[in-house]
Design an enzyme around this catalytic site. Structure first.
Site, mmCIF file in Angstrom:
data_model
loop_
_atom_site.group_PDB
_atom_site.id
_atom_site.type_symbol
_atom_site.label_atom_id
_atom_site.label_comp_id
_atom_site.label_asym_id
_atom_site.label_seq_id
_atom_site.Cartn_x
_atom_site.Cartn_y
_atom_site.Cartn_z
ATOM 1 N N LYS A 1 -22.815 -3.748 -14.340
ATOM 2 C CA LYS A 1 -22.386 -3.860 -13.030
ATOM 3 C C LYS A 1 -21.688 -1.767 -12.528
ATOM 4 O O LYS A 1 -21.718 -1.557 -13.911
ATOM 5 C CB LYS A 1 -20.635 -4.239 -12.804
ATOM 6 C CG LYS A 1 -19.484 -4.745 -12.437
ATOM 7 C CD LYS A 1 -19.241 -5.178 -12.738
ATOM 8 C CE LYS A 1 -17.636 -5.461 -11.151
ATOM 9 N NZ LYS A 1 -16.550 -6.272 -11.565
ATOM 10 N N SER B 1 -15.385 -10.243 -8.417
ATOM 11 C CA SER B 1 -16.110 -8.841 -7.222
ATOM 12 C C SER B 1 -17.140 -8.787 -8.119
ATOM 13 O O SER B 1 -17.923 -8.121 -8.231
ATOM 14 C CB SER B 1 -15.453 -7.484 -8.116
ATOM 15 O OG SER B 1 -15.151 -7.152 -9.443
ATOM 16 N N SER C 1 -13.628 -11.528 -12.266
ATOM 17 C CA SER C 1 -14.650 -11.438 -11.976
ATOM 18 C C SER C 1 -16.435 -11.311 -12.659
ATOM 19 O O SER C 1 -17.245 -11.547 -11.739
ATOM 20 C CB SER C 1 -14.220 -9.904 -11.495
ATOM 21 O OG SER C 1 -14.137 -9.971 -10.488
HETATM 22 N N1 GLN Z 1 -10.373 -11.051 -7.294
HETATM 23 C C1 GLN Z 1 -9.704 -10.619 -8.576
HETATM 24 C C2 GLN Z 1 -8.883 -9.972 -7.614
HETATM 25 O O1 GLN Z 1 -9.297 -9.072 -6.522
HETATM 26 C C3 GLN Z 1 -9.719 -10.407 -9.529
HETATM 27 C C4 GLN Z 1 -11.206 -9.389 -9.680
HETATM 28 C C5 GLN Z 1 -11.852 -8.694 -10.860
HETATM 29 O O2 GLN Z 1 -11.212 -9.611 -11.376
HETATM 30 N N2 GLN Z 1 -11.559 -7.655 -10.691
HETATM 31 O O3 GLN Z 1 -8.200 -8.488 -7.486
#
Ligand code: GLN
Length: 471
Positions: free
Chosen positions: A64, A139, A163
């Site tokens: 990532k 994400s 994410s």
């Molecule tokens: N969707 C969650 C956020 O927007 C989690 C994102 C993540 O785990 N990086 O913060």
């Protein structure tokens, strides 16, 4: 002649076997994946950039783009880091290298990992290999799309509130968010430091365990890491005898959970029982009532502090201004997208004098209650089970104008993240032809128990991880 490789089906474990037995060289394997990327990534946009083979005797991996890679551009999906080429490897990237893994490329992410669909990436969304009109989750949707689309045997994601688990669920992958502190954050672009954790995304539970064993363990460069209390055990076995699995009673009344997701979850609980486990009800009232608001104070608060470093001086592109202050303002205005800006404002407010106690301080107290509530549940149960995501993959654009609807994607993944607990998502069936994820939560350092249960269930579920339209 290089034998034809079915990258859609090949597991990392099988790929390792091919290389170890000399049936394929590391270079041939790397080339096969780069070819697949060249052919199919225009449609999926899983990758932000690819990397030529640069040493390594093992199999390839996708990382990532929140993970710093020496000599390879690392943007975290943001324009403010465009062109930034780290001069060092994140510890997790270095550990992959040391294990012989070859870097295929950097995968797409919502900007600074803020989002649940990759639509917040400054470089455009990734698409779900099961249905390219739909999001792959976020994400870490890039890594998930790469793994399920046959563009990487496995990959690493980073998880703050879901994410790794949520995109894995939406793309039919296995994803592990490890216990906080078991994997180094050194060199990982910081979002919310008390929550961020790197973990594997793979086709099988055994692959996830193998990759976790490569990255986990104490790192002197990250003082929040610890040595694992026991070595990672790559799981075998097909029974769940003696395992007690708790299902939070609060799941019942959650209207956000789609009927098809609920049905797949219920069917899986039946299998759990057939494999010899006991299923009972546990109680996590605070987690479901306060988890989301608590997360959306703590994560933005920490993000507002972490993102202060992007000032046009230290990293990435600069937009000039008449004064130092104006240069910083212009750089940040042009460099950040809407979501990081929204969170910087929210977080700065929550941390400001006079509001700190009412918001950030209060949220931290609630967090302690969530930790205790989970600990109480684990007095009676070995693992906790819920669906990973309340919905299957949704159409691109469906939630982009409604930030709160996007935030709600992580309703089920957030509480255990706040409690620092490990969570494994495995595919448990289909709804409307799209993958549904089962989330198993373990106690602190309970990864081996998660792997064992996940592996036994995976065998019983028999999910075919190759997207239907690509078979
Ligand atoms: N969707 C969650 C956020 O927007 C989690 C994102 C993540 O785990 N990086 O913060």
């Amino acid at each position: 002649m290089i034998p034809a490789i079915d990258t859609l089906r090949l597991t990392a474990e099988a790929a390792i076997g091919l290389v170890e037995r000399g049936e394929l060289s590391a270079g041939e394997l790397h080339t096969a994946y780069l070819d697949a990327i060249r052919e199919h990534d225009e449609a999926l946009h899983a990758y932000l950039c690819t990397a030529p083979m640069n040493g390594g005797t093992g199999i390839p991996i996708a990382l990532k783009d929140t993970i710093s890679t020496k000599g390879v551009e690392t943007t975290a999906g943001s324009r403010i880091l465009a062109g930034y080429v780290p001069v060092f490897d994140a510890t997790v990237a270095a550990r992959c290298k040391a294990a012989g893994l070859t870097l295929l490329g950097k995968t797409n992410t919502d900007e600074f990992a803020m989002g649940s669909s990759t639509e917040n990436s400054a470089y455009g969304p990734s698409r779900n290999p099961w249905d390219p009109a739909r999001v792959p989750g976020g994400s870490g949707g890039g890594t998930a799309a790469a793994v399920s689309g046959g563009l990487a045997p496995w990959g690493l994601g980073s998880d703050t509130g879901g994410s790794i688990k949520q995109p894995s669920a939406l793309c039919g992958n296995v994803g592990l968010r490890p216990t906080y502190g078991t994997v180094s954050r050194y060199g990982v672009v910081a979002f919310a430091s008390s929550l961020d954790q790197v973990g594997p995304v793979a086709k099988t539970v055994r692959d996830a365990a193998l990759l976790y064993s490569i990255i986990a363990g104490r790192d002197p460069a990250d003082s929040t890491t610890v040595e694992l209390p026991e070595p990672v055990a790559v799981p075998t076995g097909d029974r769940l005898d003696g395992v007690r699995i708790g299902v939070p009673r609060q799941i019942e009344g959650l209207a956000a959970i789609e009927p098809g997701v609920r049905a797949a979850f219920e069917r899986t609980l039946e299998l759990v029982r057939e494999l010899g486990a006991e299923v009972g009800e546990c109680d996590l009232p605070l987690s479901f009532e306060y988890g989301m608001p608590c997360y959306y104070l703590i994560a933005p608060a920490e993000a507002s502090s972490n993102l202060a470093r992007y000032d046009g001086v230290r990293y990435g592109p600069r937009v000039d201004g008449a004064s130092y202050r104006e240069m910083i303002e212009q750089t940040r205005d042009h460099g950040f997208g809407d979501e990081p800006k929204r969170r910087i404002m929210l977080g700065t407010y929550a941390l400001s004098a006079g509001y700190y106690d009412a918001y950030y301080g209060q949220a931290q107290k609630v967090r302690t209650l969530l930790v205790r509530e989970h600990a109480t549940a684990f007095e009676n149960f070995g693992l906790i089970a819920t669906p990973t995501s309340p919905t299957v993959a949704f159409p691109i654009g469906a939630k982009t104008t409604d930030p709160l609807a996007m935030y709600a994607c992580d309703l089920l993944t957030i509480p255990s993240c706040l409690a620092g607990l490990p969570g494994l998502s495995i595919p448990c069936g289909l709804s409307e032809g799209l993958p549904v994820g089962l989330q198993l939560i373990g106690p602190q350092f309970g990864e081996n128990a998660l792997f064992r249960a996940g592996h036994a269930l995976e065998g019983a579920i028999g999910f075919d991880y190759v997207p239907e339209r690509l078979r």
